[in-house]
Design an enzyme around this catalytic site. Structure first.
Site, PDB file in Angstrom:
ATOM      1  N   LYS A 252       6.909 -17.324   3.794  1.00 25.48           N
ATOM      2  CA  LYS A 252       7.574 -17.222   2.500  1.00 25.48           C
ATOM      3  C   LYS A 252       6.615 -16.816   1.392  1.00 25.48           C
ATOM      4  O   LYS A 252       7.050 -16.469   0.299  1.00 25.48           O
ATOM      5  CB  LYS A 252       8.251 -18.547   2.150  1.00 25.48           C
ATOM      6  CG  LYS A 252       7.303 -19.730   2.026  1.00 25.48           C
ATOM      7  CD  LYS A 252       8.072 -21.016   1.837  1.00 25.48           C
ATOM      8  CE  LYS A 252       7.173 -22.231   1.747  1.00 25.48           C
ATOM      9  NZ  LYS A 252       7.921 -23.495   1.664  1.00 25.48           N
ATOM     10  N   ARG A 253       5.298 -16.851   1.645  1.00 22.66           N
ATOM     11  CA  ARG A 253       4.335 -16.414   0.645  1.00 22.66           C
ATOM     12  C   ARG A 253       4.304 -14.894   0.525  1.00 22.66           C
ATOM     13  O   ARG A 253       3.837 -14.353  -0.473  1.00 22.66           O
ATOM     14  CB  ARG A 253       2.923 -16.910   0.997  1.00 22.66           C
ATOM     15  CG  ARG A 253       2.824 -18.409   1.212  1.00 22.66           C
ATOM     16  CD  ARG A 253       3.021 -19.182  -0.057  1.00 22.66           C
ATOM     17  NE  ARG A 253       2.911 -20.620   0.173  1.00 22.66           N
ATOM     18  CZ  ARG A 253       3.704 -21.528  -0.355  1.00 22.66           C
ATOM     19  NH1 ARG A 253       4.710 -21.141  -1.114  1.00 22.66           N
ATOM     20  NH2 ARG A 253       3.533 -22.793  -0.114  1.00 22.66           N
TER      21      ARG A 253
END
Length: 514
Positions: A252-253
């Site tokens: 998700k980064r």
């Protein structure tokens, strides 16, 4: 033998597209062979598991068109399908292992284990348990476990090899002497994944385990448990990971990973399912757009590529556009729009935010357009407060992300509290924190109430917009992010919870991270 496969996701946050990818391949394998696909909920992490996350997970998988034959919502002959409802089974099997000499009670305190890890790091040794309690007499452990917190650990062979036969990768060998003595049953009476997955897979008659390659290194512990219980293990297939454009594991980064992000951003469930079917797998024909039924008709795990697939948002967008244009009539498109966000329930939440900002009815849609946008454009000037540097703003936005991810439940008050923590952490006036957020979230310097808007957008879409804003300012290096994360964790420790350690043992405090 009838084919039985499963997925066992944890309800600890937003449902991940990686979960959907694994579920899709499991369902396709089951349908191809006339078997059963089981959904099991791994909710033994009591600090992070929540019923609302489970419900969200079921809804997200159903939105994609995935269908299971047994599960917590459907029932079945092998229930219950939540691990938290199966605790006596795990405790009994752990007891059997101890009595057979294949596992043991460990009384080491968190302080001793941390000191052990610190010494191993100092000496540059591999981290792992030192078998301190492995050979304690059973009579002594029976007495001590009445009064002392304890766990159950798997007793690993000190020599020899474990061999995993993977259908895609062939034989994979592991030296027993290099493997840690895994905790099987925690001090709160809940199992770890390793015990629960083996017990459940056996009792539920799972014939094939199709999961991600990140579980390969856990396989020797699982195979040893099958051997110790005298059970035949299922056939194992470890699928390659989904990747970011730079070749790293999808996270998700770097990329939106939540299924809910794609639903909220206006993608179609069948399009995303179609795209996941292209991950590490060839299309069933010449066209990359195909139905699930076409895919299943020729499905063969031997066709899986081990190279790893890049999750390409541009290609997904192209495929989604084809579904919109080729598969939907005007009436069907109208129905999709209503089911998406143009419905009374969602509009009723928007109206109070816009009511006092309108002069005519025509103002409504322009003023709340950012709520319906897949992404917004923001300028660097709007993201950086006066007398601040771009990298300072990037770091503030990163800590806002961490703070919001810890905001539970995700409501207006929790979001405000999280953002105020960021203000205190940086000793920035609250307006210097919220100013860049208005630009990141709405693409404009002012708008409706910020905290309410973030909640209405949802964590996943808000996260994606903040990451986009960070990239506009040049992003954050891995080294800088790691340093900042250490500072943030030190300044905002995990909340403390009470865990029941069983009869005769007083409750003690543990943090969420413990």
């Amino acid at each position: 033998m009838s084919v039985r496969v499963r997925i066992a996701p944890s309800p600890t946050g937003s449902p991940h597209v990686g979960t959907a990818y694994i579920a899709l391949f499991n369902q396709a394998f089951a349908r191809r062979h006339g078997g059963q696909f089981i959904l099991r909920i791994e909710d033994t992490d009591q600090a992070r598991s929540r019923p609302e996350y489970e419900q969200h997970l079921l809804q997200s998988l159903a939105w994609l068109g995935l269908q299971w034959d047994e599960g917590p919502d459907l029932g079945g002959s092998c229930g219950p399908y939540r691990q938290s409802e199966r605790l006596p089974l795990y405790q009994e099997h752990a007891r059997q292992l101890v009595e057979a000499g294949h596992a043991y009670y460990c009384f080491c305190t968190p302080q001793r284990l941390e000191a052990l890890r610190a010494e191993q790091r100092r000496l540059k040794l591999s981290l792992g348990y030192d078998r301190h309690c492995r050979d304690l007499p059973l009579a002594e452990t029976d007495q001590r476990r009445q009064d002392e917190p304890h766990v159950v650990r798997l007793k690993m062979p000190l020599e020899g090899k474990s061999v995993l036969q993977d259908t895609l990768r062939g034989a994979i060998e592991f030296e027993y002497g290099l493997l840690d003595e895994q905790v099987l049953l925690k001090s709160d009476g809940f199992p770890t994944y390793h015990l629960a997955v083996v017990v459940d897979d056996h009792l539920m008659g799972i014939t094939h385990v199709i999961r991600g390659e990140e579980w390969i290194n856990s396989s020797p512990k699982h195979l040893l448990l099958y051997e110790r219980f005298g059970w035949i293990p299922p056939i194992h297939t470890h699928l390659p990971l989904l990747l970011n454009p730079d070749g790293s594991k999808m996270s998700k980064r770097r990329n939106p990973t939540s299924i809910d992000y794609y639903r909220r951003a206006g993608y179609l469930g069948p399009a995303l399912r179609n795209y996941l079917g292209l991950m590490n797998y060839p299309p069933p024909g010449e066209d990359e757009k195909f139905t699930f039924e076409q895919w299943v008709a020729s499905f063969d795990l031997a066709k899986v590529s081990l190279g790893g697939s890049v999750f390409d948002l541009d290609k997904l967008l192209w495929l989604n556009a084809r579904y919109l244009r080729e598969d939907l009539t005007d009436a069907a498109l109208l129905g999709e729009l209503k089911n998406w966000l143009l419905n009374d329930e969602h509009l009723a939440q928007l109206v109070p935010l816009m009511h006092q900002r309108m002069e005519t009815l025509g103002d409504f849609m322009p003023k709340c357009a950012f709520f319906f946008a897949r992404k917004v454009e923001c300028s660097p000037e709007d993201l950086v407060p006066k007398k601040r540097e771009a990298q300072e703003a990037v770091q503030v936005l990163q800590t806002v992300l961490w703070a919001m991810e810890g905001a539970l439940p995700f409501n207006r008050d929790a979001v405000e509290e999280a953002i105020r923590k960021v203000s205190e952490f940086w000793t920035w006036p609250i307006r210097e924190v919220t100013g860049p957020l208005f630009a990141a979230i709405m693409g404009q310097k002012v708008g409706p109430p910020l905290f309410e808007s973030i909640v209405l957008l949802g964590l996943d879409l808000s996260r994606a917009r903040i990451l986009d804003a960070m990239n506009v300012l040049g992003g954050l290096s891995k080294k800088k992010a790691a340093e900042l994360e250490e500072r943030w964790k030190a300044a905002t420790p995990s909340p403390t919870l009470l865990f029941d350690l069983g009869p005769g043992v007083a409750q003690r405090n543990r943090t969420v991270e413990d």
